[in-house]
Design an enzyme around this catalytic site. Structure first.
Site, PDB file in Angstrom:
ATOM      1  N   GLU A 175       0.837  -1.209   0.000  1.00 58.03           N
ATOM      2  CA  GLU A 175       0.000   0.000   0.000  1.00 58.03           C
ATOM      3  C   GLU A 175       0.874   1.263   0.000  1.00 58.03           C
ATOM      4  OE1 GLU A 175      -3.283  -0.186   2.810  1.00 58.03           O
ATOM      5  OE2 GLU A 175      -4.132  -1.877   1.719  1.00 58.03           O
ATOM      6  N   GLU A 297      -5.306  -8.394  -0.327  1.00 58.06           N
ATOM      7  CA  GLU A 297      -6.112  -8.171   0.886  1.00 58.06           C
ATOM      8  C   GLU A 297      -7.558  -8.038   0.450  1.00 58.06           C
ATOM      9  OE1 GLU A 297      -4.699  -5.087   3.582  1.00 58.06           O
ATOM     10  OE2 GLU A 297      -2.612  -5.637   3.181  1.00 58.06           O
TER      11      GLU A 297
HETATM   12  O1  AHR Z   1      -5.436  -5.602   6.978  1.00 60.07           O
HETATM   13  C1  AHR Z   1      -5.319  -4.428   7.719  1.00 60.07           C
HETATM   14  C2  AHR Z   1      -4.613  -3.322   6.962  1.00 60.07           C
HETATM   15  O2  AHR Z   1      -5.390  -2.959   5.854  1.00 60.07           O
HETATM   16  C3  AHR Z   1      -3.282  -3.659   6.361  1.00 60.07           C
HETATM   17  O3  AHR Z   1      -2.244  -3.532   7.260  1.00 60.07           O
HETATM   18  C4  AHR Z   1      -3.150  -2.669   5.252  1.00 60.07           C
HETATM   19  O4  AHR Z   1      -2.328  -3.127   4.196  1.00 60.07           O
HETATM   20  C5  AHR Z   1      -4.579  -2.397   4.842  1.00 60.07           C
HETATM   21  O5  AHR Z   1      -4.848  -1.064   4.747  1.00 60.07           O
END
Ligand code: AHR
Length: 489
Positions: A175, A297
């Protein structure tokens, strides 16, 4: 009751469903690692080198194929040398991303690799580009994978691991449009090119290099990555998409009304549009599908449970979450030509977990059971599965039935979900070009708000389900709020 027809053509193949599509994610966040997966060797909870035995067993049961670690945002603050060597000498740091708690680094590279080996899954290590140096990144790869008589390989040997480990998947940043450095895509792409140069293949190990991808529908980020990176420097691009229909606001994981339920289902279905549009961009630059799309994610992000630390992201998990998982996994299967991996956030006690723990007690969530129902898709060939677009819902009806199908070793797996809160679906399923004698099914169904807790861990569970077979046709009732897995052989 609504009639829904499903047509499956085994001749019409989509692509291989990489087992990694059923991957997971574990971050140093809240009680995911500490007081979750890792309880320490001195714990009364049965463990192997500090890793809970019941968690190892649960992960093995769903054939968990790949695990991403150590973050997330935590990865961009993580300095791997803090987490090696004698535990008493490991540096204590502050986890600035997740609640400012003390991180004692007792779970580091060796412990993570041990976890993967016990589970039988591949490691996916997210390296630190945002706050780490090129040298630090290069040395971590050398430490893990080199068999040479070299400084990092010798340091690993000194710490008790003679043989190098195999490591395929590396994330070069996380990210970086946000917690990984708030970068512009052009700047990140340049940094990516630089950092990846020093991630070398040692001793026969072959790295699969993953670049930070877009935040949800940031199509410009994908465009810039594809323009500036090519298959010589990148293998995969990591898109993140959370199911959060009211972003930045969140709803309760368990106390939601019917509208919130359907809004969440609609947000889950949005992944199809999202992946389609990102794939279109990737196809323009990479028509030969050399660069994989990774959904690094995904999952529902709700309010934390009342009374818990807001920075720990601990949430309950209902049948609504099971429906979201079923829909997303069907979407990933149907996009398996481009989607090569996905990682649910996160395995234990964080966000849409598959497992919740409290002391020695452990609960498998409805989402866990979806992964159990879908596990036969792993490494199978996805085949064309048309599902009639019948709608369910309130003001903005959503597709009632989602589905996908695959073939492996002479057997077909079909997974379908019915998101309606009220209506049965009368499914008529026609199978073409696939010979089978037996049809069996397992179902997960309950009230949308039903969940498993430590006193009733099996309230939501899988059971056998009867379906009718007549020649190449299957017919059965799919009840409201249900997920089914059918095996034909
Ligand atoms: O999964 C929680 C957080 O969400 C992670 O650390 C990040 O990559 C995303 O914003």
């Amino acid at each position: 009751m609504k009639k829904v027809s499903v047509l499956i053509n085994a001749k019409d193949t989509i692509g291989k469903i990489n087992s990694e599509i059923y991957g997971h994610f574990s971050e140093h966040l809240g009680r995911c690692i500490y007081d979750g997966i890792f309880v320490g060797e001195d714990s009364d909870i049965p463990n192997i080198k500090g890793i809970r035995k019941d968690i190892i067993e649960a992960f093995r049961n769903i054939k968990l194929p790949v695990l991403r670690w150590p973050g997330g945002c935590f990865a961009e603050d993580y300095h791997w040398k803090d987490g090696i060597g004698p535990k008493t000498q490991r540096k204590k740091i502050v986890n600035t991303n997740w609640g400012g708690v003390v991180e004692d680094n007792s779970f580091g590279t060796h412990e993570f690799m041990e976890l993967c080996s016990l589970v039988g899954c591949k490691p996916y290590i997210n390296l630190n580009l945002g706050a780490g140096t090129v040298v630090e990144m290069a040395e971590w790869i050398e430490y893990i994978t080199s068999d040479a008589d070299s400084p990092m390989a010798n340091l690993r040997r000194k710490n008790g691991q003679d043989e190098p480990w195999k490591l395929e998947y590396i994330g070069i940043g996380n990210e970086n449009w946000g917690c990984g450095g708030n970068m512009r895509p052009e700047y990140y792409a340049d940094l990516y090119r630089q950092y990846q140069t020093f991630c070398k293949n040692y001793s026969g190990n072959k790295l699969y290099k993953i670049a930070c991808g877009p935040n949800s529908s940031d199509y410009n980020w994908m465009e810039v990555m594809m323009k500036r990176l090519d298959p010589n420097v990148v293998n995969g691009i990591d898109l993140h998409y959370y199911t959060m229909p009211y972003f930045p606001n969140k709803d309760s994981a368990t106390k939601f009304d019917d509208k919130q339920y359907y809004d969440t289902i609609e947000a889950a279905y949005f992944a199809d549009e999202l992946i389609t549009k990102h794939t279109e961009i990737m196809n323009r630059y990479d028509p030969e599908n050399k660069i994989g799309l990774i959904i690094g994610e995904w999952g529902c992000w709700h309010e934390v449970e009342p009374g818990t630390n807001p920075a720990f992201l601990y949430q309950q998990n209902t049948m609504r979450n099971a429906l979201v998982a079923a829909i997303e996994l069907n979407i990933f299967n149907n996009h398996s030509k481009r989607v090569v991996m996905a990682n649910l956030a996160q395995t234990v006690n964080v966000l849409q977990s598959i497992i919740l723990t409290e002391g020695e007690r452990l609960v498998k969530t409805p989402t866990y059971h979806v992964f159990d129902l879908y596990k036969e898709h792993q490494d199978a060939t996805a085949v064309y599965c048309f599902v009639e677009d019948v709608r369910a819902g309130l003001d903005k009806p959503v597709k009632m039935i989602s589905g996908s199908a695959s073939v492996k070793d002479g057997a077909m797996t079909i997974t379908l979900s019915n998101c309606s809160l009220t209506e049965d679906a009368e499914i008529e399923c026609d199978i073409s070009y696939f010979n089978f004698k037996n049809a069996s099914a397992k179902i997960l169904t309950n009230d949308a708000r039903a969940y498993n807790d430590f006193d009733t861990p099996d309230r939501v569970n899988i059971r056998d389900y009867h379906i009718n077979k007549a020649g190449d046709n299957l017919s059965f009732i799919l009840p409201p709020c249900s997920v089914i897995s059918i095996q034909l052989n």
